[in-house]
Design a protein around this motif. Structure first.
Motif, short mmCIF file in Angstrom:
data_model
loop_
_atom_site.label_atom_id
_atom_site.label_comp_id
_atom_site.label_asym_id
_atom_site.label_seq_id
_atom_site.Cartn_x
_atom_site.Cartn_y
_atom_site.Cartn_z
N ARG A 217 1.12 -1.19 0.03
CA ARG A 217 -0.10 -0.34 -0.41
C ARG A 217 0.76 1.16 0.36
NH1 ARG A 217 -3.84 0.25 4.83
NH2 ARG A 217 -4.81 1.87 3.51
N LEU A 218 1.43 1.00 0.92
CA LEU A 218 2.49 2.82 0.96
C LEU A 218 3.96 2.62 -0.79
CD1 LEU A 218 4.38 4.50 2.42
CD2 LEU A 218 5.62 3.16 3.58
N ARG A 219 4.32 1.56 -0.69
CA ARG A 219 4.16 1.92 -2.63
C ARG A 219 3.59 2.09 -3.71
NH1 ARG A 219 7.62 -3.59 -2.78
NH2 ARG A 219 9.50 -3.80 -2.94
N ARG A 220 2.52 1.49 -3.57
CA ARG A 220 1.65 2.15 -4.23
C ARG A 220 1.14 3.73 -4.27
NH1 ARG A 220 -1.37 -2.60 -3.85
NH2 ARG A 220 -2.89 -1.33 -1.58
N LYS A 221 1.82 4.47 -3.16
CA LYS A 221 1.34 6.28 -3.06
C LYS A 221 2.87 6.27 -2.87
CE LYS A 221 -2.23 6.00 0.18
NZ LYS A 221 -2.87 6.25 1.95
N ILE A 222 4.10 6.64 -2.74
CA ILE A 222 5.17 6.93 -3.47
C ILE A 222 5.68 6.11 -4.85
CG2 ILE A 222 6.01 7.28 -0.59
CD1 ILE A 222 7.48 4.99 -0.48
N GLU A 223 5.80 5.43 -5.18
CA GLU A 223 5.70 4.73 -6.03
C GLU A 223 4.45 4.56 -7.43
OE1 GLU A 223 8.02 1.07 -6.59
OE2 GLU A 223 9.15 2.19 -3.87
N PRO A 224 3.46 5.56 -7.31
CA PRO A 224 2.54 6.10 -8.42
C PRO A 224 2.15 5.23 -9.75
CG PRO A 224 3.30 7.99 -8.00
CD PRO A 224 4.35 7.39 -7.23
N ASN A 225 3.74 5.48 -10.40
CA ASN A 225 3.97 5.51 -11.84
C ASN A 225 4.81 4.07 -11.76
OD1 ASN A 225 2.36 7.28 -12.82
ND2 ASN A 225 3.75 8.71 -12.51
N GLU A 226 4.76 2.82 -12.89
CA GLU A 226 5.19 1.62 -12.72
C GLU A 226 6.71 2.15 -13.06
OE1 GLU A 226 4.05 -1.52 -15.52
OE2 GLU A 226 2.55 -2.10 -14.73
N SER A 227 7.15 3.43 -14.03
CA SER A 227 8.34 3.81 -14.82
C SER A 227 9.10 4.50 -13.45
CB SER A 227 8.33 4.75 -15.85
OG SER A 227 7.44 6.03 -15.99
#
Length: 249
Positions: A217-227
Protein backbone atom coordinates in the motif's frame (compact mmCIF):
# COMPACT_ATOMS: atom_id res chain seq x y z
CA UNK A 1 -2.26 8.34 31.97
CA UNK A 2 -0.13 11.36 32.90
CA UNK A 3 -1.22 15.01 32.85
CA UNK A 4 0.34 15.68 29.43
CA UNK A 5 -1.65 12.83 27.89
CA UNK A 6 -4.82 14.04 29.61
CA UNK A 7 -4.34 17.46 28.02
CA UNK A 8 -3.79 15.81 24.64
CA UNK A 9 -7.13 13.99 24.83
CA UNK A 10 -9.07 17.06 26.09
CA UNK A 11 -11.69 18.07 25.23
CA UNK A 12 -13.08 14.55 25.43
CA UNK A 13 -12.59 12.73 22.15
CA UNK A 14 -15.77 11.71 20.37
CA UNK A 15 -15.79 8.04 19.37
CA UNK A 16 -18.28 6.62 16.89
CA UNK A 17 -19.13 2.98 17.74
CA UNK A 18 -20.70 0.99 14.89
CA UNK A 19 -21.94 -2.31 16.33
CA UNK A 20 -25.21 -4.15 15.64
CA UNK A 21 -25.16 -6.33 18.77
CA UNK A 22 -26.91 -4.35 21.51
CA UNK A 23 -25.03 -5.91 24.42
CA UNK A 24 -21.64 -5.42 22.77
CA UNK A 25 -22.53 -1.85 21.76
CA UNK A 26 -23.52 -1.12 25.36
CA UNK A 27 -20.32 -2.71 26.72
CA UNK A 28 -18.03 -0.81 24.36
CA UNK A 29 -19.85 2.45 25.05
CA UNK A 30 -19.63 1.94 28.80
CA UNK A 31 -15.90 1.19 28.69
CA UNK A 32 -15.21 4.29 26.61
CA UNK A 33 -17.38 6.58 28.74
CA UNK A 34 -15.73 5.32 31.92
CA UNK A 35 -12.40 6.19 30.30
CA UNK A 36 -13.61 9.77 29.78
CA UNK A 37 -14.59 9.67 26.11
CA UNK A 38 -17.80 10.79 24.45
CA UNK A 39 -19.56 8.00 22.57
CA UNK A 40 -21.89 8.12 19.57
CA UNK A 41 -23.52 4.73 18.85
CA UNK A 42 -24.67 3.39 15.48
CA UNK A 43 -26.22 0.00 14.68
CA UNK A 44 -25.17 -0.33 11.03
CA UNK A 45 -23.70 1.43 8.02
CA UNK A 46 -26.86 3.39 7.31
CA UNK A 47 -26.84 4.98 10.77
CA UNK A 48 -23.09 5.54 10.53
CA UNK A 49 -23.39 7.54 7.30
CA UNK A 50 -26.35 9.51 8.66
CA UNK A 51 -24.29 10.55 11.67
CA UNK A 52 -21.25 11.40 9.55
CA UNK A 53 -23.29 13.45 7.07
CA UNK A 54 -25.48 15.38 9.53
CA UNK A 55 -23.07 18.32 9.69
CA UNK A 56 -22.00 17.71 13.29
CA UNK A 57 -18.37 17.60 14.35
CA UNK A 58 -16.65 14.53 12.87
CA UNK A 59 -15.61 11.73 15.23
CA UNK A 60 -12.04 11.51 16.46
CA UNK A 61 -12.04 7.72 16.08
CA UNK A 62 -14.37 5.03 14.69
CA UNK A 63 -14.83 1.62 16.32
CA UNK A 64 -16.22 -0.57 13.54
CA UNK A 65 -17.52 -4.12 13.85
CA UNK A 66 -16.69 -6.47 10.96
CA UNK A 67 -19.96 -8.44 10.96
CA UNK A 68 -22.80 -5.96 10.36
CA UNK A 69 -26.19 -6.23 8.67
CA UNK A 70 -26.09 -4.78 5.16
CA UNK A 71 -22.64 -3.57 4.07
CA UNK A 72 -19.96 -5.32 6.12
CA UNK A 73 -17.54 -3.50 8.36
CA UNK A 74 -14.78 -4.18 5.84
CA UNK A 75 -16.76 -2.48 3.07
CA UNK A 76 -17.62 0.44 5.34
CA UNK A 77 -13.95 0.74 6.31
CA UNK A 78 -12.90 0.95 2.65
CA UNK A 79 -15.51 3.63 1.86
CA UNK A 80 -14.74 5.59 5.02
CA UNK A 81 -11.01 5.56 4.36
CA UNK A 82 -11.61 6.89 0.84
CA UNK A 83 -13.11 10.08 2.30
CA UNK A 84 -11.39 10.47 5.68
CA UNK A 85 -8.19 9.72 7.59
CA UNK A 86 -10.04 9.24 10.89
CA UNK A 87 -8.45 6.39 12.91
CA UNK A 88 -10.39 3.13 12.52
CA UNK A 89 -10.33 0.35 15.12
CA UNK A 90 -12.06 -2.81 13.92
CA UNK A 91 -13.81 -5.38 16.12
CA UNK A 92 -14.08 -8.96 14.95
CA UNK A 93 -15.34 -12.19 16.45
CA UNK A 94 -13.04 -14.02 14.08
CA UNK A 95 -9.37 -13.69 14.92
CA UNK A 96 -8.07 -15.30 11.73
CA UNK A 97 -5.37 -13.66 9.66
CA UNK A 98 -7.60 -13.23 6.61
CA UNK A 99 -9.86 -10.75 8.39
CA UNK A 100 -6.90 -8.79 9.72
CA UNK A 101 -5.20 -8.57 6.33
CA UNK A 102 -8.44 -7.55 4.60
CA UNK A 103 -8.97 -4.88 7.22
CA UNK A 104 -5.49 -3.50 6.64
CA UNK A 105 -6.04 -3.49 2.90
CA UNK A 106 -9.23 -1.52 3.41
CA UNK A 107 -7.41 1.04 5.59
CA UNK A 108 -8.00 -0.03 9.19
CA UNK A 109 -5.43 1.17 11.74
CA UNK A 110 -5.88 -1.52 14.39
CA UNK A 111 -7.83 -4.67 15.23
CA UNK A 112 -9.29 -6.09 18.44
CA UNK A 113 -10.71 -9.63 18.46
CA UNK A 114 -13.74 -10.51 20.58
CA UNK A 115 -13.74 -11.36 23.41
CA UNK A 116 -11.26 -8.67 24.44
CA UNK A 117 -9.84 -7.42 27.72
CA UNK A 118 -11.34 -4.04 28.74
CA UNK A 119 -7.98 -2.52 29.67
CA UNK A 120 -6.36 -3.58 26.40
CA UNK A 121 -9.28 -2.25 24.38
CA UNK A 122 -9.16 1.18 26.03
CA UNK A 123 -5.36 1.24 25.70
CA UNK A 124 -5.64 0.57 21.95
CA UNK A 125 -8.13 3.44 21.61
CA UNK A 126 -5.86 5.83 23.49
CA UNK A 127 -2.84 4.77 21.44
CA UNK A 128 -4.65 5.46 18.17
CA UNK A 129 -5.80 8.87 19.40
CA UNK A 130 -2.28 9.78 20.50
CA UNK A 131 -0.88 8.89 17.08
CA UNK A 132 -3.56 10.78 15.21
CA UNK A 133 -3.26 13.92 17.36
CA UNK A 134 0.49 13.86 17.89
CA UNK A 135 2.40 12.46 20.85
CA UNK A 136 3.06 15.03 23.62
CA UNK A 137 5.88 12.89 24.98
CA UNK A 138 7.91 13.38 21.79
CA UNK A 139 10.91 15.59 22.60
CA UNK A 140 11.11 18.97 20.92
CA UNK A 141 13.44 18.93 17.94
CA UNK A 142 14.53 21.55 15.45
CA UNK A 143 14.48 19.01 12.62
CA UNK A 144 10.86 18.31 11.85
CA UNK A 145 11.07 17.28 8.20
CA UNK A 146 12.56 14.35 6.36
CA UNK A 147 13.31 14.61 2.64
CA UNK A 148 13.81 11.74 0.16
CA UNK A 149 13.71 11.55 -3.65
CA UNK A 150 11.88 14.89 -3.83
CA UNK A 151 9.33 13.83 -1.21
CA UNK A 152 8.95 15.46 2.22
CA UNK A 153 7.54 13.99 5.42
CA UNK A 154 6.44 16.60 7.97
CA UNK A 155 6.93 14.97 11.38
CA UNK A 156 5.03 17.63 13.28
CA UNK A 157 1.95 17.46 11.09
CA UNK A 158 2.42 13.77 10.22
CA UNK A 159 1.90 14.70 6.56
CA UNK A 160 3.57 13.47 3.39
CA UNK A 161 4.10 15.78 0.41
CA UNK A 162 4.92 14.65 -3.13
CA UNK A 163 7.67 16.22 -5.27
CA UNK A 164 4.92 18.38 -6.81
CA UNK A 165 3.94 19.63 -3.35
CA UNK A 166 0.65 17.74 -3.13
CA UNK A 167 -0.37 16.25 0.21
CA UNK A 168 -0.63 12.45 0.13
CA UNK A 169 -2.90 10.75 2.65
CA UNK A 170 -1.30 8.10 4.84
CA UNK A 171 -3.04 5.82 7.28
CA UNK A 172 -1.52 5.59 10.73
CA UNK A 173 0.05 2.23 9.90
CA UNK A 174 1.52 3.56 6.64
CA UNK A 175 3.01 6.55 8.47
CA UNK A 176 4.65 4.31 11.06
CA UNK A 177 6.10 2.08 8.35
CA UNK A 178 7.44 4.97 6.27
CA UNK A 179 9.03 6.55 9.34
CA UNK A 180 10.76 3.25 10.15
CA UNK A 181 12.25 3.19 6.65
CA UNK A 182 13.32 6.85 6.81
CA UNK A 183 15.05 6.30 10.12
CA UNK A 184 17.22 3.55 8.62
CA UNK A 185 17.59 4.29 4.90
CA UNK A 186 19.74 2.17 2.59
CA UNK A 187 19.67 -0.68 5.08
CA UNK A 188 17.77 -3.92 4.79
CA UNK A 189 14.94 -4.10 7.32
CA UNK A 190 13.78 -7.63 7.99
CA UNK A 191 10.12 -8.55 8.07
CA UNK A 192 10.62 -9.39 11.75
CA UNK A 193 11.78 -5.82 12.40
CA UNK A 194 8.84 -4.39 10.48
CA UNK A 195 6.50 -6.70 12.37
CA UNK A 196 7.67 -4.98 15.56
CA UNK A 197 6.60 -1.66 14.01
CA UNK A 198 3.27 -3.19 12.96
CA UNK A 199 2.61 -4.43 16.49
CA UNK A 200 2.04 -0.84 17.56
CA UNK A 201 -1.11 -0.99 15.44
CA UNK A 202 -2.01 -4.68 15.51
CA UNK A 203 -0.67 -5.92 18.84
CA UNK A 204 0.31 -9.57 18.75
CA UNK A 205 -1.84 -10.05 15.64
CA UNK A 206 0.79 -8.82 13.18
CA UNK A 207 2.29 -11.21 10.65
CA UNK A 208 4.69 -11.21 7.71
CA UNK A 209 1.78 -11.21 5.29
CA UNK A 210 0.25 -8.20 7.04
CA UNK A 211 3.59 -6.39 6.74
CA UNK A 212 3.73 -7.20 3.01
CA UNK A 213 0.24 -5.72 2.60
CA UNK A 214 1.27 -2.48 4.29
CA UNK A 215 4.47 -2.20 2.24
CA UNK A 216 2.46 -2.76 -0.95
CA UNK A 217 0.00 0.00 0.00
CA UNK A 218 2.82 2.40 0.84
CA UNK A 219 4.58 1.63 -2.45
CA UNK A 220 1.45 2.48 -4.43
CA UNK A 221 1.51 5.95 -2.89
CA UNK A 222 5.19 6.84 -3.22
CA UNK A 223 5.84 4.90 -6.44
CA UNK A 224 2.66 5.85 -8.32
CA UNK A 225 3.91 4.91 -11.79
CA UNK A 226 5.50 1.69 -12.97
CA UNK A 227 8.23 3.81 -14.56
CA UNK A 228 8.99 5.51 -11.23
CA UNK A 229 12.38 4.67 -9.71
CA UNK A 230 12.09 2.06 -6.98
CA UNK A 231 11.98 3.61 -3.53
CA UNK A 232 11.31 0.45 -1.52
CA UNK A 233 13.13 -2.59 -2.87
CA UNK A 234 12.31 -6.18 -1.95
CA UNK A 235 15.38 -8.14 -0.89
CA UNK A 236 14.46 -11.77 -1.42
CA UNK A 237 14.70 -13.82 1.74
CA UNK A 238 15.73 -10.82 3.83
CA UNK A 239 13.14 -8.05 3.87
CA UNK A 240 12.96 -4.56 2.38
CA UNK A 241 15.49 -1.85 1.51
CA UNK A 242 14.65 1.87 1.41
CA UNK A 243 16.74 2.99 -1.57
CA UNK A 244 16.99 6.85 -1.46
CA UNK A 245 19.14 8.81 0.92
CA UNK A 246 17.31 10.84 3.56
CA UNK A 247 17.98 14.46 4.54
CA UNK A 248 16.72 16.19 7.69
CA UNK A 249 15.67 19.76 8.21
Amino acid sequence: MDRREERLLDPDANILVVEDDGQMRHLVGRLLREAGFRVTPARDGREMWELLDDGAAPPDLVVLDVMLPGPSGLDLCRRLRARSQVPILMLTARGDETDRVLGLEMGADDYVAKPFGPREFVARVRALLRRSMGDPAEPARSERRLHFAGWMLDLRGRELFSPAGAAVDLSGAEYDLLLAFLQQPQRVLSRERLMEVAKRRMGTESSERAVDVQVSRLRRKIEPNESSPAIIKTVRGSGYLFVPSVARG
